[in-house]
Design a protein around this motif. Structure first.
Motif, PDB file in Angstrom:
ATOM      1  N   ASP A   1       0.989  -1.036  -0.075  1.00  0.00           N
ATOM      2  CA  ASP A   1      -0.141  -0.015   0.029  1.00  0.00           C
ATOM      3  C   ASP A   1       0.869   1.312  -0.206  1.00  0.00           C
TER       4      ASP A   1
ATOM      5  N   SER B   1      -1.863  -6.186   3.427  1.00  0.00           N
ATOM      6  CA  SER B   1      -1.167  -5.289   2.925  1.00  0.00           C
ATOM      7  C   SER B   1      -0.038  -4.709   3.826  1.00  0.00           C
TER       8      SER B   1
ATOM      9  N   TYR C   1      -0.240  -1.076  -4.749  1.00  0.00           N
ATOM     10  CA  TYR C   1      -1.538  -0.137  -4.941  1.00  0.00           C
ATOM     11  C   TYR C   1      -1.186   1.216  -4.269  1.00  0.00           C
ATOM     12  N   CYS C   2      -2.373   2.137  -4.447  1.00  0.00           N
ATOM     13  CA  CYS C   2      -2.609   3.112  -3.748  1.00  0.00           C
ATOM     14  C   CYS C   2      -3.961   3.592  -3.776  1.00  0.00           C
TER      15      CYS C   2
ATOM     16  N   SER D   1      -5.636   5.197  -6.283  1.00  0.00           N
ATOM     17  CA  SER D   1      -6.275   4.839  -7.688  1.00  0.00           C
ATOM     18  C   SER D   1      -5.177   4.758  -8.694  1.00  0.00           C
ATOM     19  N   GLY D   2      -3.889   4.139  -8.356  1.00  0.00           N
ATOM     20  CA  GLY D   2      -3.050   3.838  -9.423  1.00  0.00           C
ATOM     21  C   GLY D   2      -2.319   5.185  -9.878  1.00  0.00           C
TER      22      GLY D   2
ATOM     23  N   ALA E   1       1.047   5.016  -6.609  1.00  0.00           N
ATOM     24  CA  ALA E   1       1.478   3.704  -6.694  1.00  0.00           C
ATOM     25  C   ALA E   1       2.876   3.501  -7.655  1.00  0.00           C
TER      26      ALA E   1
ATOM     27  N   LEU F   1       0.854  -3.773 -10.788  1.00  0.00           N
ATOM     28  CA  LEU F   1       0.073  -2.613 -10.238  1.00  0.00           C
ATOM     29  C   LEU F   1      -1.396  -3.104 -10.133  1.00  0.00           C
ATOM     30  N   TYR F   2      -1.909  -2.858  -9.152  1.00  0.00           N
ATOM     31  CA  TYR F   2      -3.208  -3.046  -8.792  1.00  0.00           C
ATOM     32  C   TYR F   2      -3.808  -1.402  -9.263  1.00  0.00           C
TER      33      TYR F   2
ATOM     34  N   GLY G   1      -6.695   0.258  -6.849  1.00  0.00           N
ATOM     35  CA  GLY G   1      -6.387   0.479  -5.670  1.00  0.00           C
ATOM     36  C   GLY G   1      -7.333   0.467  -4.701  1.00  0.00           C
TER      37      GLY G   1
ATOM     38  N   TRP H   1     -11.172  -1.135  -4.403  1.00  0.00           N
ATOM     39  CA  TRP H   1     -11.546  -1.971  -3.344  1.00  0.00           C
ATOM     40  C   TRP H   1     -12.838  -1.715  -2.367  1.00  0.00           C
TER      41      TRP H   1
END
Length: 285
Positions: A180, A204, A241-242, A244-245, A248, A265-266, A269, A273
């Motif tokens: 995160d 995370s 992730y962060c 909203s991308g 990150a 990369l998720y 983020g 989620w």
């Protein structure tokens, strides 16, 4: 000058100043404010690095927002390819792109990651951003360059990107490190200024994206970054992730500078989620 001799990932202001007139170099101003979306363009129009084009996070580097998928989903592939072409970015031979912002790489790194995800490795960010440029005594311009003509052919690196289903499958597994990138307070759920729910993805660990640069917006040394990311060596898989991308990508950039491969990369983020906590799939169908 051959492209292979260009700096990788990070560019010093002196280097950029000496290469502003190179036909194979395109400079992109990525300044943006999440709180005031028009501020970045206004700042660009008030003064930018000579010859720089402007790309906005919301309009150019992201796509339309839906119920799920996060606050900054990927832009339409055809649309962003044409936008890159209008800046003169060409895939073969590759144009060397230098991105900058004034936010410790927060938005420039999104363009860095996006271009590389689309197969364009000839991209770097300006160390120190606009502040670093001005600190070296270099001036700004208000002249907006005319649209150019490029030939951009995207080649997706599909395995660099994961969605919520993938993260759910992998979270909690010992061989997977889920990072995160948000501030410690947001990670711990003590505050949430943007998204409707506070907290973090269970399992995370927190690596704040601002830890990889100093207060002047300059990237930490490679040796420092290698020590910072030492725990990655114990994982078979790393997912970053962060919210909203966006930020990150700063961590992904610093990992690349440290010599790491491009980790996953998720993009959605925490904003993606937590959207399922607010609106479960059955309710959004």
């Amino acid at each position: 000058m051959a492209l292979v001799s260009y700096p990788q990932h990070l560019v010093h202001p002196d280097w950029l100043h000496d290469h502003l007139q190179d036909d194979t170099v395109v400079v992109v101003d990525c300044r943006f404010s999440l709180q005031a979306p028009e501020q970045g363009r206004q700042n660009y129009e008030a003064g930018h690095i000579p010859g720089a084009h402007y790309l906005a996070l919301n309009q150019d580097l992201s796509g339309p927002v839906a119920i799920h998928g996060g606050r900054h989903p990927l832009p339409d592939l055809e649309a962003v390819s044409k936008r890159f072409e209008s800046l003169g970015i060409t895939s073969d031979p590759p144009t060397y792109v230098v991105a900058y912002d004034d936010s410790r790489f927060a938005f420039a790194s999104r363009l860095w990651w996006l271009l590389r995800y689309l197969g364009h490795d000839a991209v770097a960010v300006l160390d120190g951003g606009l502040q670093g440029w001005q600190a070296r005594g270099y001036g700004l311009s208000t002249e907006v360059p005319q649209p150019a003509s490029g030939r951009f052919s995207p080649r997706l690196q599909a395995d660099w990107l994961v969605d919520i289903d993938y993260v759910r499958q992998r979270q909690g597994q010992r061989e997977t490190l889920l990072i995160d990138s948000r501030s410690p307070a947001r990670y711990r759920g003590e505050q949430e200024p943007i998204d409707p729910v506070a907290g973090s993805i269970p399992g995370s660990v927190n690596y704040f994206w601002q830890a990889v640069s100093d207060g002047q917006g300059q990237m930490r040394s490679q040796r420092h970054l290698q020590a910072h990311w030492a725990s990655l060596r114990d994982a078979d898989e790393v997912i970053v992730y962060c919210g909203s991308g966006v930020t990150a990508c700063v961590n992904l950039l610093s990992q690349a500078i440290a010599g790491e491969p491009m980790h996953k990369l998720y993009l959605g983020g925490w904003s993606d989620w937590c959207s399922y906590l607010v609106t479960p799939p059955s309710a959004s169908a």
